[in-house]
Design a protein around this motif. Structure first.
Motif, mmCIF file in Angstrom:
data_model
loop_
_atom_site.group_PDB
_atom_site.id
_atom_site.type_symbol
_atom_site.label_atom_id
_atom_site.label_comp_id
_atom_site.label_asym_id
_atom_site.label_seq_id
_atom_site.Cartn_x
_atom_site.Cartn_y
_atom_site.Cartn_z
ATOM 1 N N LEU A 1 0.780 -1.276 0.170
ATOM 2 C CA LEU A 1 -0.032 -0.042 -0.155
ATOM 3 C C LEU A 1 1.051 1.177 0.049
ATOM 4 O O LEU A 1 0.758 2.080 -0.539
ATOM 5 C CB LEU A 1 -0.856 0.210 1.332
ATOM 6 N N TYR A 2 2.041 1.319 0.702
ATOM 7 C CA TYR A 2 3.034 2.393 0.912
ATOM 8 C C TYR A 2 3.429 2.653 -0.493
ATOM 9 O O TYR A 2 3.563 3.811 -0.912
ATOM 10 C CB TYR A 2 4.011 1.982 2.007
ATOM 11 N N SER A 3 3.899 1.438 -1.354
ATOM 12 C CA SER A 3 4.572 1.827 -2.562
ATOM 13 C C SER A 3 3.704 2.335 -3.495
ATOM 14 O O SER A 3 4.004 3.039 -4.373
ATOM 15 C CB SER A 3 5.055 0.261 -3.066
ATOM 16 N N PHE A 4 2.449 2.054 -3.653
ATOM 17 C CA PHE A 4 1.363 2.324 -4.661
ATOM 18 C C PHE A 4 0.641 3.744 -4.154
ATOM 19 O O PHE A 4 0.048 3.898 -5.156
ATOM 20 C CB PHE A 4 0.494 1.193 -4.825
ATOM 21 N N SER A 5 0.721 3.929 -2.947
ATOM 22 C CA SER A 5 -0.299 5.097 -2.658
ATOM 23 C C SER A 5 0.058 5.684 -1.427
ATOM 24 O O SER A 5 0.288 6.970 -1.669
ATOM 25 C CB SER A 5 -1.828 4.538 -2.384
ATOM 26 N N LEU A 6 0.401 5.109 -0.185
ATOM 27 C CA LEU A 6 0.541 6.038 0.969
ATOM 28 C C LEU A 6 1.841 6.592 0.975
ATOM 29 O O LEU A 6 1.871 7.644 1.763
ATOM 30 C CB LEU A 6 0.585 4.946 2.073
ATOM 31 N N LYS A 7 2.611 6.409 0.341
ATOM 32 C CA LYS A 7 3.865 7.070 0.485
ATOM 33 C C LYS A 7 3.950 8.476 -0.215
ATOM 34 O O LYS A 7 4.724 9.310 -0.152
ATOM 35 C CB LYS A 7 5.048 6.569 -0.412
ATOM 36 N N HIS A 8 2.745 8.775 -0.881
ATOM 37 C CA HIS A 8 2.441 9.997 -1.685
ATOM 38 C C HIS A 8 1.600 10.825 -0.713
ATOM 39 O O HIS A 8 1.369 12.069 -1.056
ATOM 40 C CB HIS A 8 1.692 9.849 -2.956
ATOM 41 N N ARG A 9 1.283 10.632 0.632
ATOM 42 C CA ARG A 9 0.708 11.274 1.658
ATOM 43 C C ARG A 9 1.277 11.649 2.806
ATOM 44 O O ARG A 9 1.899 10.761 3.592
ATOM 45 C CB ARG A 9 -0.635 10.503 1.968
ATOM 46 N N ALA B 1 15.197 21.248 -3.691
ATOM 47 C CA ALA B 1 15.550 22.616 -3.646
ATOM 48 C C ALA B 1 16.670 22.969 -4.445
ATOM 49 O O ALA B 1 16.922 24.133 -4.846
ATOM 50 C CB ALA B 1 15.689 23.274 -2.064
ATOM 51 N N ALA B 2 17.515 22.044 -4.681
ATOM 52 C CA ALA B 2 18.652 21.916 -5.560
ATOM 53 C C ALA B 2 18.412 21.785 -7.202
ATOM 54 O O ALA B 2 19.386 21.971 -7.804
ATOM 55 C CB ALA B 2 19.697 20.951 -5.276
ATOM 56 N N GLY B 3 17.266 21.816 -7.379
ATOM 57 C CA GLY B 3 16.604 21.672 -8.886
ATOM 58 C C GLY B 3 16.583 20.162 -9.256
ATOM 59 O O GLY B 3 16.250 20.060 -10.424
ATOM 60 N N CYS B 4 16.589 19.264 -8.282
ATOM 61 C CA CYS B 4 16.301 17.827 -8.908
ATOM 62 C C CYS B 4 14.632 17.858 -8.876
ATOM 63 O O CYS B 4 14.098 18.370 -7.889
ATOM 64 C CB CYS B 4 16.668 16.876 -7.810
ATOM 65 N N GLU B 5 14.072 16.789 -9.547
ATOM 66 C CA GLU B 5 12.580 16.745 -9.902
ATOM 67 C C GLU B 5 12.012 15.963 -8.555
ATOM 68 O O GLU B 5 12.744 15.389 -7.911
ATOM 69 C CB GLU B 5 12.189 16.089 -10.801
ATOM 70 N N LYS B 6 10.917 16.453 -8.119
ATOM 71 C CA LYS B 6 10.191 15.884 -7.016
ATOM 72 C C LYS B 6 9.959 14.411 -7.208
ATOM 73 O O LYS B 6 9.242 14.269 -8.083
ATOM 74 C CB LYS B 6 8.867 16.634 -6.330
ATOM 75 N N THR B 7 10.541 13.574 -6.363
ATOM 76 C CA THR B 7 10.421 11.937 -6.672
ATOM 77 C C THR B 7 9.246 11.727 -5.554
ATOM 78 O O THR B 7 8.901 10.385 -5.696
ATOM 79 C CB THR B 7 11.636 11.176 -6.604
ATOM 80 N N ARG B 8 8.760 12.402 -4.782
ATOM 81 C CA ARG B 8 7.627 11.905 -3.877
ATOM 82 C C ARG B 8 6.641 13.058 -3.672
ATOM 83 O O ARG B 8 6.855 14.406 -3.494
ATOM 84 C CB ARG B 8 8.158 12.045 -2.405
ATOM 85 N N ARG B 9 5.445 12.779 -4.248
ATOM 86 C CA ARG B 9 4.379 13.979 -4.041
ATOM 87 C C ARG B 9 4.145 14.208 -2.684
ATOM 88 O O ARG B 9 3.569 15.282 -2.408
ATOM 89 C CB ARG B 9 3.164 13.216 -4.668
ATOM 90 N N SER B 10 4.451 13.391 -1.831
ATOM 91 C CA SER B 10 4.146 13.828 -0.395
ATOM 92 C C SER B 10 4.983 14.918 0.162
ATOM 93 O O SER B 10 4.578 15.716 1.253
ATOM 94 C CB SER B 10 4.660 12.507 0.693
ATOM 95 N N LEU B 11 6.091 15.359 -0.476
ATOM 96 C CA LEU B 11 7.032 16.518 -0.052
ATOM 97 C C LEU B 11 6.300 17.768 -0.329
ATOM 98 O O LEU B 11 6.632 18.769 0.455
ATOM 99 C CB LEU B 11 8.141 16.546 -1.144
#
Length: 314
Positions: free
Chosen positions: A140-148, A203-213
């Motif tokens: 569940l974390y991998s598919f959804s919850l890690k983005h919350r 902040a250093a310019g890398c794309e966000k890899t987590r929507r939870s950020l």
């Protein structure tokens, strides 16, 4: 992905170990350190010298390691494209194209079968249920919850707690509420440190890899880390001074081990807030001599107090 055959000069030979190394990297064995939480009930329940309990805890540890590796495979399969945008994760076997998704899927299935076999061998329905719960939460974390935001860290912390409960089930030593609480708090602390590193990369310019950020910023994460560190330290001190703990262990000297807990927490804060190198808690532990020394001294001091001193009590 099968190396070409028929090269007279044997040029295909170096490709085999690199493929094997890719599977090892996909399994992330350095992360197995997290699964040592399975041994906490054994250690604090004075059963280190009981072969049956030690054997059961070891089997549980291996089962969690296999399951964790399978979860990493699932996570990497889902996040191939996102990992390619990450400065470090783009070098993972799937994101870099070293391994195909099909090969990774088969590998993950083998790992899960191995974990199921070990769970059956242990023969505890309770342990099997905990292991299944651990797997389910991670999927569940991998598919959804890690983005919350916050829920992602709660999932990580709960999985640490499940390891402790699993160790208690297989050894017959129910973990105390102190151990459960401190495990949860420590996992949150480490999780916030990891999110801080993700924010710095963003902040250093890398794309966000987590929507939870989107639910975090540096100020919130830094404050949350300090709160968690303070609560962990205070909880540990209260644990060592608790009358019930003193009576249980037959010693009032366990508070001395708090020295190493405090110094280890401060060093981790220094690594996170000053050096900005908290990307992987596991790698921090494997590479930082100060934290390693604090951990070893904590284990040794606890052993001397819980086992050596206790054995001298008539």
């Amino acid at each position: 992905m099968v190396p070409p055959s028929g090269d007279a000069d044997g040029s295909d030979m170096p490709k085999r170990p690199s493929r094997l190394a890719a599977f090892v990297r996909l399994a992330r064995p350095h992360q197995y350190i997290k699964n040592t939480f399975v041994f906490l009930p054994l250690f604090f329940g004075w059963k280190l010298s009981v072969p049956a309990a030690l054997g059961s805890a070891t089997l549980a540890f291996v089962a969690f390691c296999l399951t964790a590796s399978a979860v990493y495979v699932i996570n990497d399969l889902k996040d191939i494209e996102e990992d390619r945008a990450h400065p470090a994760k783009r070098n993972r076997p799937l994101a870099s194209g070293v391994l195909s998704p099909g090969a990774a899927l088969v590998f993950g299935a083998v790992l899960l079968v191995g974990a199921a076999v070990l769970a059956a061998w242990i023969g505890s329905v309770g342990f099997a249920a905990i292991l299944a719960g651990y797997l389910g939460i991670n999927i569940l974390y991998s598919f959804s919850l890690k983005h919350r935001s916050l829920i992602d860290l709660a999932c990580i912390a709960v999985c640490f707690v499940l390891r402790v409960f699993a160790g208690g089930v297989v050894t017959g030593v129910p973990p105390s509420h102190w151990i459960v609480l401190m495990t949860f708090l420590l996992a949150l602390f480490l999780g916030f440190a990891k999110r801080r590193d993700d924010l710095l990369l963003s902040a250093a310019g890398c794309e966000k890899t987590r929507r939870s950020l989107d639910g975090y910023n540096l100020e919130f994460v830094s404050v949350a880390m300090m709160i968690m560190a303070a609560v962990v330290i205070v909880s540990y001190i209260l644990y060592t001074l608790s009358p019930e703990v003193i009576a249980k262990h037959g010693s009032d000297k366990l508070y001395l081990t708090a020295i190493f807990v405090i110094m280890g927490m401060l060093r981790y804060l220094q690594i996170t807030l000053v050096e900005c190198k908290s990307g992987s808690p596991t790698l921090v532990l494997l590479r930082d001599g100060f934290i390693q020394a604090s951990l070893v001294l904590w284990i040794v001091s606890c052993y001397l107090i819980l086992y050596v001193e206790r054995s001298r009590i008539p």
